[in-house]
Design an enzyme around this catalytic site. Structure first.
Site, mmCIF file in Angstrom:
data_model
loop_
_atom_site.group_PDB
_atom_site.id
_atom_site.type_symbol
_atom_site.label_atom_id
_atom_site.label_comp_id
_atom_site.label_asym_id
_atom_site.label_seq_id
_atom_site.Cartn_x
_atom_site.Cartn_y
_atom_site.Cartn_z
ATOM 1 N N GLU A 1 -3.134 7.093 -4.378
ATOM 2 C CA GLU A 1 -3.407 6.592 -5.613
ATOM 3 C C GLU A 1 -4.848 7.062 -5.910
ATOM 4 O O GLU A 1 -5.697 7.339 -5.162
ATOM 5 C CB GLU A 1 -3.508 4.929 -5.179
ATOM 6 C CG GLU A 1 -3.468 4.377 -6.068
ATOM 7 C CD GLU A 1 -3.503 2.815 -5.612
ATOM 8 O OE1 GLU A 1 -2.414 2.494 -5.010
ATOM 9 O OE2 GLU A 1 -4.184 1.785 -6.062
ATOM 10 N N ARG B 1 0.871 -1.056 -0.206
ATOM 11 C CA ARG B 1 -0.163 -0.094 0.017
ATOM 12 C C ARG B 1 0.995 1.133 0.059
ATOM 13 O O ARG B 1 1.889 1.314 0.683
ATOM 14 C CB ARG B 1 -0.982 -0.059 1.258
ATOM 15 C CG ARG B 1 -1.997 -0.939 1.048
ATOM 16 C CD ARG B 1 -3.089 -0.529 -0.023
ATOM 17 N NE ARG B 1 -4.181 -1.350 0.198
ATOM 18 C CZ ARG B 1 -4.280 -2.408 -0.672
ATOM 19 N NH1 ARG B 1 -3.281 -2.810 -1.365
ATOM 20 N NH2 ARG B 1 -5.319 -3.088 -0.545
ATOM 21 N N HIS C 1 -1.248 -0.543 -10.164
ATOM 22 C CA HIS C 1 -1.943 -1.527 -9.034
ATOM 23 C C HIS C 1 -2.148 -2.459 -9.609
ATOM 24 O O HIS C 1 -3.605 -3.128 -9.641
ATOM 25 C CB HIS C 1 -3.007 -0.848 -8.060
ATOM 26 C CG HIS C 1 -3.192 -1.354 -6.699
ATOM 27 N ND1 HIS C 1 -3.430 -0.455 -5.843
ATOM 28 C CD2 HIS C 1 -2.834 -2.518 -6.239
ATOM 29 C CE1 HIS C 1 -3.645 -1.602 -4.739
ATOM 30 N NE2 HIS C 1 -3.470 -2.578 -4.972
HETATM 31 C C1 GLV Z 1 -4.452 -5.532 -3.558
HETATM 32 O O1 GLV Z 1 -4.088 -4.448 -3.273
HETATM 33 C C2 GLV Z 1 -5.292 -6.159 -2.579
HETATM 34 O O2 GLV Z 1 -5.290 -5.826 -1.316
HETATM 35 O O3 GLV Z 1 -5.892 -7.271 -2.930
#
Ligand code: GLV
Ligand code: GLV
Length: 320
Positions: A266, A237, A284
């Site tokens: 983001e 993250r 992502h």
């Molecule tokens: C992706 O970032 C997730 O948390 O599945």
């Protein structure tokens, strides 16, 4: 049961819910719903399938009239106010396990891409600049024999460690809790305090969830401990890393490079990041494989079916 899905997901789970007689309202638009629009459609749903970018905050949770479960289509659930959901007796579930290998792959893809300048080199060839082999063309860094520092040694961190061993790397790690010795042995992994890890690692890969404790865990001070030849990749993250501080270190050449799959704000980037040559930027896509996203779809459905049939959902994120 009425199930509201905030953004279209692969079919498998939707089919499973329909087969069990659920009424499924899937938002099929391309543009994201606003929070208000989502709240309106979720108000009378018994179950909601949410995405990691949906802000399921206290206001949202208290606007739900019937919900019994919020099934997040992600392993991370920092987008959900779990405390508020718990207060209201609403289950929150995630999709652990099924995306471990895909995410570890993308971490390694970033490590290789940054270390060996894959994206830059690809661009060079496309632009017609490849005129022949040269001894110093696109020199990067070896992985073999280097030290990888894994920050967060959970399922994904351990899957990265397995890959690192295959590449002939030495594994050091930091984790909230030190791992049992047999697991450390399995990865030939050495536990280090975080500052020490920052100093000795040639590659640093982030695999912690985002919590109050991990916000800016990799701050300016810690970034300043990195070797000038070190590369950091983040597939966890964004806010775990102080992106502005990292950007400055990259721009000033204080570290060698970085790979991003996630961003602090983001989908916004720290201005200028996109101009740097020593970074690889992904949108992502850690879990973005056909197989994994199908499994995640199945998993959100199974959690909802658990609740429908009177069981505690299998991937509940809090203890009851
Ligand atoms: C992706 O970032 C997730 O948390 O599945
Ligand atoms: C590289 O292509 C080599 O033959 O060394």
């Amino acid at each position: 049961m009425k199930v509201f899905v905030t953004y279209d997901i692969p079919d498998k789970g939707i089919k499973m819910l329909l087969e069990r007689g659920c009424e499924v309202d899937v938002y099929k638009g391309e543009e994201f719903l606003t929070k208000e629009e989502m709240m309106e459609r979720a108000a009378d749903a018994d179950a909601i399938i949410t995405q990691l970018r949906d802000p399921i905050d206290r206001e949202f949770i208290y606007s739900l009239k019937k919900a019994k479960i919020i099934a997040n289509y992600a392993v991370g659930y920092n987008n959900i106010d779990v405390g508020a959901a718990r207060e209201r007796g609403i289950y929150v579930t995630n999709t652990p396990g099924v995306l471990t290998e895909a995410t570890a792959d993308i971490a390694f893809a970033l490590i290789l891409a940054v270390a060996r300048r894959i994206v830059e080199a690809d661009r060079f060839v496309r632009e017609g600049k490849f005129v022949g082999w040269k001894p110093k063309l696109f020199l990067g860094y070896d992985l073999f024999g280097k030290t990888i520092g894994i920050v967060g040694m959970g399922r994904i961190g351990q899957a990265v460690a397995r890959r690192a061993l295959g590449f002939g790397m030495r594994v050091v790690y930091h984790n909230r809790r030190r791992l049992p010795e047999d697991i450390e042995h399995q990865y030939h992994a050495t536990y280090l305090p975080l500052d020490e890890l920052m100093k000795v690692s040639d590659f640093i890969s982030i695999h912690t969830p985002l919590t109050k404790e991990t916000y800016h865990l990799i701050d300016r001070e810690r970034i300043s401990l990195m070797k000038p030849t070190a590369i950091l990749v983040n597939t966890a993250r964004g806010p775990v890393v102080d992106e502005q501080a990292l950007y400055e270190a990259l721009k000033e050449g204080k570290i060698a490079g970085a790979g991003f799959d996630v961003y602090e704000n983001e989908p916004e980037l720290t201005p200028g990041l996109e101009k740097l040559d020593n970074v690889v930027l992904l949108p992502h896509i850690g879990s973005a494989t056909y197989e994994t996203r199908e499994r995640m779809s199945e998993m959100v459905a199974l959690n909802i079916i658990d609740v429908m049939e009177g069981r505690i959902p299998r991937n509940l994120v809090y203890e009851i």
